[in-house]
Enzyme design. Structure first.
Site, mmCIF file in Angstrom:
data_model
loop_
_atom_site.group_PDB
_atom_site.id
_atom_site.type_symbol
_atom_site.label_atom_id
_atom_site.label_comp_id
_atom_site.label_asym_id
_atom_site.label_seq_id
_atom_site.Cartn_x
_atom_site.Cartn_y
_atom_site.Cartn_z
ATOM 1 N N SER A 65 0.789 -1.244 0.000
ATOM 2 C CA SER A 65 0.000 0.000 0.000
ATOM 3 C C SER A 65 0.814 1.283 0.000
ATOM 4 O O SER A 65 0.241 2.355 -0.192
ATOM 5 C CB SER A 65 -0.921 0.034 1.213
ATOM 6 O OG SER A 65 -2.085 -0.658 0.917
ATOM 7 N N LYS A 68 0.268 3.412 -2.910
ATOM 8 C CA LYS A 68 -0.933 4.233 -3.074
ATOM 9 C C LYS A 68 -0.582 5.722 -3.050
ATOM 10 O O LYS A 68 -1.300 6.544 -3.598
ATOM 11 C CB LYS A 68 -1.963 3.884 -1.988
ATOM 12 C CG LYS A 68 -2.547 2.484 -2.186
ATOM 13 C CD LYS A 68 -3.435 2.031 -1.038
ATOM 14 C CE LYS A 68 -3.965 0.618 -1.335
ATOM 15 N NZ LYS A 68 -4.516 -0.068 -0.183
ATOM 16 N N TYR A 190 -4.443 -2.340 -10.064
ATOM 17 C CA TYR A 190 -4.270 -2.179 -8.613
ATOM 18 C C TYR A 190 -3.304 -3.232 -8.055
ATOM 19 O O TYR A 190 -2.385 -2.907 -7.296
ATOM 20 C CB TYR A 190 -5.642 -2.283 -7.925
ATOM 21 C CG TYR A 190 -5.555 -2.315 -6.420
ATOM 22 C CD1 TYR A 190 -5.339 -1.151 -5.687
ATOM 23 C CD2 TYR A 190 -5.666 -3.519 -5.720
ATOM 24 C CE1 TYR A 190 -5.232 -1.190 -4.302
ATOM 25 C CE2 TYR A 190 -5.566 -3.559 -4.341
ATOM 26 C CZ TYR A 190 -5.343 -2.389 -3.641
ATOM 27 O OH TYR A 190 -5.224 -2.428 -2.265
ATOM 28 N N TYR A 242 -3.715 2.975 8.180
ATOM 29 C CA TYR A 242 -4.945 2.206 8.394
ATOM 30 C C TYR A 242 -5.727 2.853 9.530
ATOM 31 O O TYR A 242 -5.778 4.076 9.623
ATOM 32 C CB TYR A 242 -4.614 0.735 8.686
ATOM 33 C CG TYR A 242 -3.676 0.137 7.656
ATOM 34 C CD1 TYR A 242 -4.063 0.025 6.331
ATOM 35 C CD2 TYR A 242 -2.401 -0.283 7.993
ATOM 36 C CE1 TYR A 242 -3.213 -0.514 5.373
ATOM 37 C CE2 TYR A 242 -1.540 -0.829 7.037
ATOM 38 C CZ TYR A 242 -1.964 -0.928 5.745
ATOM 39 O OH TYR A 242 -1.114 -1.444 4.807
ATOM 40 N N VAL A 260 1.158 -3.689 3.900
ATOM 41 C CA VAL A 260 1.119 -4.984 4.595
ATOM 42 C C VAL A 260 2.350 -5.851 4.320
ATOM 43 O O VAL A 260 2.504 -6.916 4.899
ATOM 44 C CB VAL A 260 -0.173 -5.795 4.291
ATOM 45 C CG1 VAL A 260 -1.404 -5.075 4.819
ATOM 46 C CG2 VAL A 260 -0.289 -6.108 2.811
#
Ligand code: GLU
Length: 306
Positions: A65, A68, A190, A242, A260
């Site tokens: 992530s 992102k 993605y 998160y 992660v």
């Protein structure tokens, strides 16, 4: 007094070796299960080109992530404020892959760093780029100042084979009209962006642009306007960890993003980027030792934005 960063990083690495901790590697993506849970690396890179490293800083890992942030930077610069019609800027207060909140909030993801938000950003990029996977990778390579950064096709495939929850999010978004392209295409893009591999040193170097008001320090190219960089950093601060972004702000006090794969990248505007990698995760999905290392770093060095 001059800060001895080398000494600080060595000390943190040593101290953390003695911590007995629980937590496990992300095992919902089969390909990530085989990672050695005891790895620990840290890399601090300054805009003035000084760099300090310790532990397994030179081993590639799946940044997941953390990517992102790159995707948002690219889409935000191209689309401008229109992006906020399709994705919000609030911390989610739920897990990163929650379906419930998306349903309640009519298909507008809380922020671009939860999975639903990143899927919308991917959809936007597919519309804006002629060859999304190729163009995105080139963008990341430019930010890293390194043409050897690559996707890990096995990780992307492995995730797509079990990516039922992300597929559910994508279909729900599609149902709400917040995904324009075919769902399979958005998911494939993605999973690829999540599969990028970097070392801690490479990750820190690729985050320097966010510490440098949007100017890529490797080639001096303006990647993101100053104002957009400010907003992107603000989002990292409020939504980058998160459902533990408050905790990270409280204990570390730097804008950053975790993944992660056990990686965390953070920045101090105007000065440096720092990355840590340790694959054991806590219940919220953040690297246990990564968070601890950064807490120690900002406490000892006094380098926090607060
Ligand atoms: N590819 C992962 C997923 O979608 C990324 C999760 C993360 O690093 O937060 O589940």
């Amino acid at each position: 007094m001059k800060i001895d960063y080398n000494e600080i990083l060595q000390q943190i690495t040593l101290d953390l070796k003695n911590i007995k901790y629980k937590g496990d590697v992300a095992n919902y993506i089969p390909e990530l299960k085989s990672v050695d849970p005891n790895k620990f690396g840290i890399s601090l890179q300054f805009l003035n080109k000084r760099g300090y490293n310790s532990g397994d800083f030179n081993i590639k890992f799946s940044i997941q992530s953390v990517s992102k942030v790159f995707a948002l930077a690219m889409a935000f610069e191209k689309l401008g404020n229109k992006i906020w019609h399709r994705v919000g800027v609030e911390p989610s207060g739920t897990s990163f892959n929650s379906l419930l909140q998306l349903e309640y909030e009519n298909g507008i993801p809380r922020n671009p760093f939860i999975n639903a938000g990143a899927l919308v950003v991917c959809d936007i990029l597919i519309d804006l780029l002629s060859e999304p996977k190729k163009d995105f990778l080139k963008f990341v390579q430019k930010l890293a100042g390194n043409i050897h950064i690559q996707y890990n096709k096995n990780v992307a495939r492995s995730e797509s084979e079990v990516g039922y929850r992300n597929a559910s999010l994508a279909y729900l978004l599609k149902d709400f009209g917040n995904i324009k392209n075919p769902v399979d295409k958005v998911l494939d893009f993605y999973f690829h962006i999540c599969s990028i591999e970097m070392t801690c040193e490479e990750l820190s170097k690729s985050f320097l642009v966010f510490a440098n008001h949007g100017i890529n320090p490797h080639n001096k190219e303006k990647i993101l306007s100053e104002s957009k960089t400010k907003r992107l950093n603000a989002l990292m601060q409020s939504c980058g960890f998160y459902d533990e972004s408050g905790e990270f702000t409280f204990t570390v006090g730097l804008p950053g993003k975790s993944g992660v794969g056990g990686g965390i990248a953070a920045i101090f505007p105007g000065e440096f980027a720092i990355s840590v990698w340790s694959p054991r995760l806590n219940k919220k999905g953040n690297s246990i030792l990564g968070m601890k290392a950064l807490e120690l770093f900002t406490t000892i060095s006094g380098k926090s934005v607060f």
